[in-house]
Design a protein around this motif. Structure first.
Motif, PDB file in Angstrom:
ATOM      1  N   LEU A  97     -43.743 144.096 104.257  1.00 14.89           N
ATOM      2  CA  LEU A  97     -43.397 145.378 102.970  1.00 14.89           C
ATOM      3  C   LEU A  97     -44.280 145.730 101.755  1.00 14.89           C
ATOM      4  CD1 LEU A  97     -39.361 145.011 103.615  1.00 14.89           C
ATOM      5  CD2 LEU A  97     -40.916 146.932 104.359  1.00 14.89           C
ATOM      6  N   VAL A  98     -44.061 144.471 101.464  1.00 12.07           N
ATOM      7  CA  VAL A  98     -45.416 143.604  99.979  1.00 12.07           C
ATOM      8  C   VAL A  98     -46.679 144.096 100.229  1.00 12.07           C
ATOM      9  CG1 VAL A  98     -45.713 141.914  98.707  1.00 12.07           C
ATOM     10  CG2 VAL A  98     -43.798 141.793  99.543  1.00 12.07           C
TER      11      VAL A  98
ATOM     12  N   LEU B 160     -40.967 140.289 107.383  1.00 13.91           N
ATOM     13  CA  LEU B 160     -40.510 141.283 107.489  1.00 13.91           C
ATOM     14  C   LEU B 160     -40.819 142.090 105.869  1.00 13.91           C
ATOM     15  CD1 LEU B 160     -39.959 144.764 108.197  1.00 13.91           C
ATOM     16  CD2 LEU B 160     -37.256 143.272 107.478  1.00 13.91           C
ATOM     17  N   THR B 161     -40.401 140.446 105.026  1.00 13.73           N
ATOM     18  CA  THR B 161     -40.557 140.647 103.515  1.00 13.73           C
ATOM     19  C   THR B 161     -42.376 140.838 103.295  1.00 13.73           C
ATOM     20  OG1 THR B 161     -39.081 139.565 103.292  1.00 13.73           O
ATOM     21  CG2 THR B 161     -40.572 139.671 101.544  1.00 13.73           C
ATOM     22  N   VAL B 162     -43.308 140.131 103.688  1.00 11.22           N
ATOM     23  CA  VAL B 162     -44.436 140.125 103.864  1.00 11.22           C
ATOM     24  C   VAL B 162     -45.494 141.534 104.122  1.00 11.22           C
ATOM     25  CG1 VAL B 162     -46.301 139.016 104.281  1.00 11.22           C
ATOM     26  CG2 VAL B 162     -44.768 137.653 104.587  1.00 11.22           C
TER      27      VAL B 162
ATOM     28  N   VAL C 117     -42.631 135.574  98.300  1.00  6.39           N
ATOM     29  CA  VAL C 117     -43.299 136.685  98.504  1.00  6.39           C
ATOM     30  C   VAL C 117     -43.728 137.617  97.375  1.00  6.39           C
ATOM     31  CG1 VAL C 117     -43.544 138.151 100.480  1.00  6.39           C
ATOM     32  CG2 VAL C 117     -42.776 136.472 100.963  1.00  6.39           C
ATOM     33  N   GLY C 118     -42.815 138.036  96.933  1.00  5.44           N
ATOM     34  CA  GLY C 118     -42.263 139.062  95.819  1.00  5.44           C
ATOM     35  C   GLY C 118     -43.057 138.429  94.834  1.00  5.44           C
TER      36      GLY C 118
ATOM     37  N   THR D 201     -39.174 132.902 101.167  1.00  3.79           N
ATOM     38  CA  THR D 201     -38.667 134.570 101.388  1.00  3.79           C
ATOM     39  C   THR D 201     -38.643 135.431  99.971  1.00  3.79           C
ATOM     40  OG1 THR D 201     -37.652 134.554 103.230  1.00  3.79           O
ATOM     41  CG2 THR D 201     -37.480 136.622 101.950  1.00  3.79           C
ATOM     42  N   LEU D 202     -38.419 134.818  98.785  1.00  2.00           N
ATOM     43  CA  LEU D 202     -37.851 135.304  97.725  1.00  2.00           C
ATOM     44  C   LEU D 202     -39.620 135.161  96.925  1.00  2.00           C
ATOM     45  CD1 LEU D 202     -36.155 135.997  94.889  1.00  2.00           C
ATOM     46  CD2 LEU D 202     -35.577 133.670  94.895  1.00  2.00           C
TER      47      LEU D 202
ATOM     48  N   THR E  28     -37.029 137.765 109.119  1.00  2.00           N
ATOM     49  CA  THR E  28     -36.560 138.468 107.062  1.00  2.00           C
ATOM     50  C   THR E  28     -38.063 137.605 106.040  1.00  2.00           C
ATOM     51  OG1 THR E  28     -34.433 138.032 107.524  1.00  2.00           O
ATOM     52  CG2 THR E  28     -35.074 138.917 105.587  1.00  2.00           C
ATOM     53  N   LEU E  29     -38.463 137.141 107.136  1.00  2.00           N
ATOM     54  CA  LEU E  29     -40.054 136.369 105.710  1.00  2.00           C
ATOM     55  C   LEU E  29     -40.971 137.094 106.510  1.00  2.00           C
ATOM     56  CD1 LEU E  29     -41.264 134.595 103.906  1.00  2.00           C
ATOM     57  CD2 LEU E  29     -41.650 133.207 105.905  1.00  2.00           C
TER      58      LEU E  29
END
Length: 333
Positions: A99-100, A95-97, A151-152, A148-149, A92-93
């Motif tokens: 997408l950002v 994937l988040t990176v 990252v945004g 993960t939180l 998830t981490l």
């Protein structure tokens, strides 16, 4: 039933270097001609995965001391579910990176600017890892969820600094001067944003009880990531802009112009909605009050619990018989 306690045997424990011992609590008979050894008593400060890895490293030595007909197998390993859960959070981490970075590119539509803003991600996360090491934190579900939180959050400051430097470039300044002026102009704003965002997690950091112990590491990790990203945005980001960001081109590609029309339509839609909200202020206040009331009502009726149930991939069952039953009869059941 239980045969004997571990304390009666000299070697009935697993030695961990530097962290004491993990006792083999009970030796119990399993189905058939076998003995089950339950190793527990891992302290709250111990890392379950590390303890399991050390025990598995000792299994060949234990097997060599057993008779040839005896075999040593692992029936239940608590670290399996922990490893799977951590792997899911790692995915998830990542994937988040991704997408950002993709969202940054869609809105900036410039490879150099995207790379400069995205550099705040690895630098902030690596810096957070270093700070976690100094504080004695480990990579578990809560700390990875905090990353993960975060990252945004960590790219916000870099994007603000980048946009202001680009504005100075559009004024005709050379890249180095634009980076200096842009960072100097927006520096205080970035610092205030970073401090205010970190302050949100201070109550969680000092929360008491079991919940406080669970989320202490979570809050500290988020605060560290946000503070480090603020330092990166006012130091690394202006330096990269001065070296790799060129003056804006007067002509853009067809893809850029097409996407610009889409963004202009969204801007016009927002302007239309904002105009309607400002002209009907009383309706806006009523909607806001209704939203607040609905939020308070839903907070009262939503189901509450301590910790959500987790699928460990195991079913546990027990058999209970009369007190007069023999062990052989229980084994046959």
């Amino acid at each position: 039933g239980y045969l004997f306690r571990c304390q009666r045997f000299e070697h009935g424990a697993v030695l961990l270097t530097g962290t004491g011992i993990v006792p083999a609590d009970d030796f119990t008979l399993a189905a058939g001609d076998s003995v089950a050894i339950t190793i527990s008593g891992i302290g709250t400060l111990e890392n379950t995965v590390e303890v399991v890895d050390r025990i598995k490293a000792l299994i060949p030595e234990f097997q060599a001391q057993l008779p040839p007909a005896a075999k040593l197998d692992t029936v239940y390993d608590r670290s399996v579910s922990i490893r799977d859960s951590v792997d899911d959070v790692k995915y998830t981490l990542l994937l988040t990176v991704g997408l950002v970075v993709l969202v940054i590119f869609i809105f900036l539509r410039n490879v150099s600017a995207t790379l400069i803003a995205s550099m705040a991600l690895p630098m902030s996360i690596i810096g957070t890892f270093a700070a976690m090491k100094l504080l004695g934190f480990s990579l578990d579900n809560l700390s990875l969820m905090a990353l993960t939180l975060a990252v945004g959050f960590v790219v916000d400051d870099a994007i603000v600094v980048l946009e202001n430097i680009v504005r100075h470039l559009e004024m005709g300044k050379p890249p180095l001067q634009a980076a200096l002026d842009g960072a100097r102009e927006i520096g205080f704003t970035v610092i205030s944003m970073t401090v205010s965002l970190s302050a949100v997690f201070i109550p969680i950091l000092f929360m008491g009880g079991i919940i406080g112990r669970l989320f202490h590491e979570f809050a500290a990790t988020v605060m560290l990531a946000v503070l480090i990203s603020g330092v990166v945005s006012i130091s690394l980001t202006p330096m990269l802009c001065s070296r790799f960001l060129s003056s804006p081109h007067t002509r853009h590609s067809r893809l850029y112009m097409a996407s610009e029309k889409v963004f202009d339509s969204f801007r016009d839609l927002y302007a239309w909605i904002l105009d309607g909200v400002m002209r009907h202020s009383y309706v806006t206040m009523l909607v806001a009050a209704a939203t607040l009331g609905g939020t308070l009502y839903l907070a009262q009726i939503v189901p509450k619990g301590f910790i959500p149930t987790v699928d460990t991939g195991q079913l546990n069952g027990s058999t209970e018989g009369p007190q007069s039953i023999s062990f052989e009869k229980m084994a046959d059941m």
